[in-house]
Design a protein around this motif. Structure first.
Motif, mmCIF file in Angstrom:
data_model
loop_
_atom_site.group_PDB
_atom_site.id
_atom_site.type_symbol
_atom_site.label_atom_id
_atom_site.label_comp_id
_atom_site.label_asym_id
_atom_site.label_seq_id
_atom_site.Cartn_x
_atom_site.Cartn_y
_atom_site.Cartn_z
ATOM 1 N N UNK A 222 0.875 -1.160 0.119
ATOM 2 C CA UNK A 222 0.152 -0.169 0.088
ATOM 3 C C UNK A 222 0.903 1.308 -0.111
ATOM 4 N N UNK A 223 2.217 1.227 0.588
ATOM 5 C CA UNK A 223 3.010 2.340 0.615
ATOM 6 C C UNK A 223 3.697 2.636 -0.791
ATOM 7 N N UNK A 224 3.400 1.705 -1.755
ATOM 8 C CA UNK A 224 4.164 2.204 -2.982
ATOM 9 C C UNK A 224 5.076 1.052 -3.133
ATOM 10 N N UNK A 225 5.716 0.663 -2.086
ATOM 11 C CA UNK A 225 6.580 -0.556 -2.115
ATOM 12 C C UNK A 225 5.776 -1.733 -2.688
ATOM 13 N N UNK A 226 5.984 -2.018 -4.009
ATOM 14 C CA UNK A 226 5.066 -3.204 -4.655
ATOM 15 C C UNK A 226 6.098 -4.274 -5.159
ATOM 16 N N UNK A 227 5.333 -5.301 -5.263
ATOM 17 C CA UNK A 227 5.954 -6.438 -6.019
ATOM 18 C C UNK A 227 5.526 -6.258 -7.529
ATOM 19 N N UNK A 228 6.156 -5.754 -8.323
ATOM 20 C CA UNK A 228 5.627 -5.560 -9.796
ATOM 21 C C UNK A 228 5.303 -6.811 -10.175
ATOM 22 N N UNK A 229 4.142 -6.874 -11.020
ATOM 23 C CA UNK A 229 3.540 -8.389 -11.449
ATOM 24 C C UNK A 229 4.325 -8.861 -12.384
ATOM 25 N N UNK A 230 5.373 -8.336 -12.822
ATOM 26 C CA UNK A 230 6.578 -9.182 -13.776
ATOM 27 C C UNK A 230 7.624 -9.695 -12.901
ATOM 28 N N UNK A 231 7.678 -9.441 -11.611
ATOM 29 C CA UNK A 231 8.823 -10.002 -10.871
ATOM 30 C C UNK A 231 8.191 -10.955 -9.640
ATOM 31 N N UNK A 232 8.768 -11.862 -9.151
ATOM 32 C CA UNK A 232 8.726 -13.001 -8.313
ATOM 33 C C UNK A 232 7.905 -12.404 -6.859
ATOM 34 N N UNK A 233 6.918 -13.149 -6.330
ATOM 35 C CA UNK A 233 6.504 -12.427 -5.072
ATOM 36 C C UNK A 233 7.809 -12.563 -4.246
ATOM 37 N N UNK A 234 7.874 -11.542 -3.260
ATOM 38 C CA UNK A 234 8.962 -11.423 -2.447
ATOM 39 C C UNK A 234 8.557 -11.528 -0.692
ATOM 40 N N UNK A 235 7.824 -10.519 -0.431
ATOM 41 C CA UNK A 235 7.283 -10.493 1.061
ATOM 42 C C UNK A 235 6.336 -11.593 1.220
ATOM 43 N N UNK A 236 5.441 -11.910 0.164
ATOM 44 C CA UNK A 236 4.255 -12.660 0.238
ATOM 45 C C UNK A 236 4.922 -14.108 0.279
ATOM 46 N N UNK A 237 5.979 -14.553 -0.224
ATOM 47 C CA UNK A 237 6.691 -15.915 -0.359
ATOM 48 C C UNK A 237 7.576 -16.119 0.833
ATOM 49 N N UNK A 238 7.965 -15.272 1.699
ATOM 50 C CA UNK A 238 8.714 -15.387 2.720
ATOM 51 C C UNK A 238 7.997 -16.068 4.042
ATOM 52 N N UNK A 239 8.569 -17.014 4.412
ATOM 53 C CA UNK A 239 7.843 -17.685 5.702
ATOM 54 C C UNK A 239 8.352 -17.046 6.950
ATOM 55 N N UNK A 240 9.475 -16.233 7.013
ATOM 56 C CA UNK A 240 9.772 -15.472 7.893
ATOM 57 C C UNK A 240 10.089 -14.026 7.806
ATOM 58 N N UNK A 241 9.586 -13.086 8.464
ATOM 59 C CA UNK A 241 9.727 -11.857 8.395
ATOM 60 C C UNK A 241 10.401 -11.324 9.799
ATOM 61 N N UNK A 242 11.665 -10.624 9.571
ATOM 62 C CA UNK A 242 12.308 -10.180 10.800
ATOM 63 C C UNK A 242 12.332 -8.437 10.683
ATOM 64 N N UNK A 243 11.817 -7.864 11.673
ATOM 65 C CA UNK A 243 11.943 -6.292 11.697
ATOM 66 C C UNK A 243 13.460 -6.026 12.323
ATOM 67 N N UNK A 244 13.986 -5.536 11.814
ATOM 68 C CA UNK A 244 15.564 -5.021 12.646
ATOM 69 C C UNK A 244 15.261 -3.596 13.060
ATOM 70 N N UNK A 245 15.433 -3.774 14.327
ATOM 71 C CA UNK A 245 15.083 -2.373 15.207
ATOM 72 C C UNK A 245 16.379 -1.933 15.978
ATOM 73 N N UNK A 246 16.139 -0.725 16.469
ATOM 74 C CA UNK A 246 17.067 -0.196 17.233
ATOM 75 C C UNK A 246 16.512 0.887 18.327
ATOM 76 N N UNK A 247 17.324 0.799 19.605
ATOM 77 C CA UNK A 247 16.564 1.646 20.526
ATOM 78 C C UNK A 247 17.821 2.501 20.867
#
Ligand code: FMN
Length: 202
Positions: free
Chosen positions: A65-90
């Motif tokens: 929705x933010x405009x970071x999109x998986x274009x239809x002519x490319x492979x699904x990225x976030x949608x295919x990943x079984x693990x997402x890790x948000x890298x954070x800092x305090x």
């Protein structure tokens, strides 16, 4: 795996096979972060691991929705990943640490030469990328722009004093020729060693 064998295999993989990753694998990968260096041993690094389908779908939706999109002519990225890790800092961990007696300079917190909390986040995410390969997996990384970061913060209850630095995806790698054609060493030459590393004098 030996480091000299592991490093050449390190590249961002933006498509994953539908093969589950075990909890134990993920635990070993994220545990490496405790070995990351941190300025003054501030240990400002944080991770948020998202493995549940609902959470991963929410991240993919927000990013799309933010405009970071998986274009239809490319492979699904976030949608295919079984693990997402948000890298954070305090960041506050650094200010708190450097206001302790042994770190004060003339009674005050140092002038930060660069934001060490982001330096340490870089070390943190590099360990994730390498540890994934060591587990026989692949990993990718994307930045998270402001609006998307705000939405993800709200959706996952990330406190205001913790900054989202990046999103790392982990899984068994699948072919990603569409993505690879856009941004990687396959399409753009790596800088020459002499360009990157100078000896004795610039
Ligand atoms: C801080 C950072 C942000 C990045 N953001 C993105 C991104 O938003 N989208 C993307 O496809 N790759 C992103 N990458 C991956 C780089 O494009 C990638 O590392 C670079 O092209 C070199 O390719 P390699 O890592 O496969 O060797 C990012 C990498 C870093 C370190």
């Amino acid at each position: 795996m030996e480091f000299k064998d592991l490093l050449p295999r390190r590249r961002m993989v933006r498509h994953y096979a539908p093969i589950p990753v075990t909890r134990e694998q993920v635990e070993r990968i994220v545990a490496t972060v405790r070995r990351a260096p941190s300025a003054g041993y501030s240990q400002g690094q944080r991770l948020l691991v998202v493995t549940a389908e609902e959470g991963r779908a929410e991240i993919a939706r927000v990013m799309s929705d933010s405009g970071w999109t998986t274009p239809e002519d490319r492979e699904p990225w976030l949608e295919s990943a079984p693990v997402h890790v948000l890298v954070l800092t305090r960041e506050d961990d650094y200010h708190e640490r450097y206001r302790r007696d042994d770190k004060l300079v003339e009674g005050a917190e140092i002038e930060w030469p660069v934001p060490f909390w982001f330096v340490d986040a870089g070390a943190e995410l590099m360990l994730l990328l390498l540890a994934a390969i060591d587990e026989g997996l692949a990993a990718g990384l994307t930045g998270v722009e402001g609006e998307a970061a705000a939405e993800i913060r709200a959706a996952f209850g990330i406190p205001e004093d913790v900054t989202i630095v990046a999103l790392v995806t982990i899984g068994y790698g699948a072919a990603d020729p569409g993505w690879s054609a856009v941004t990687c060493g396959r399409t753009q030459p790596r800088r020459a060693p002499d360009d990157v590393v100078r000896w004795e004098r610039w």
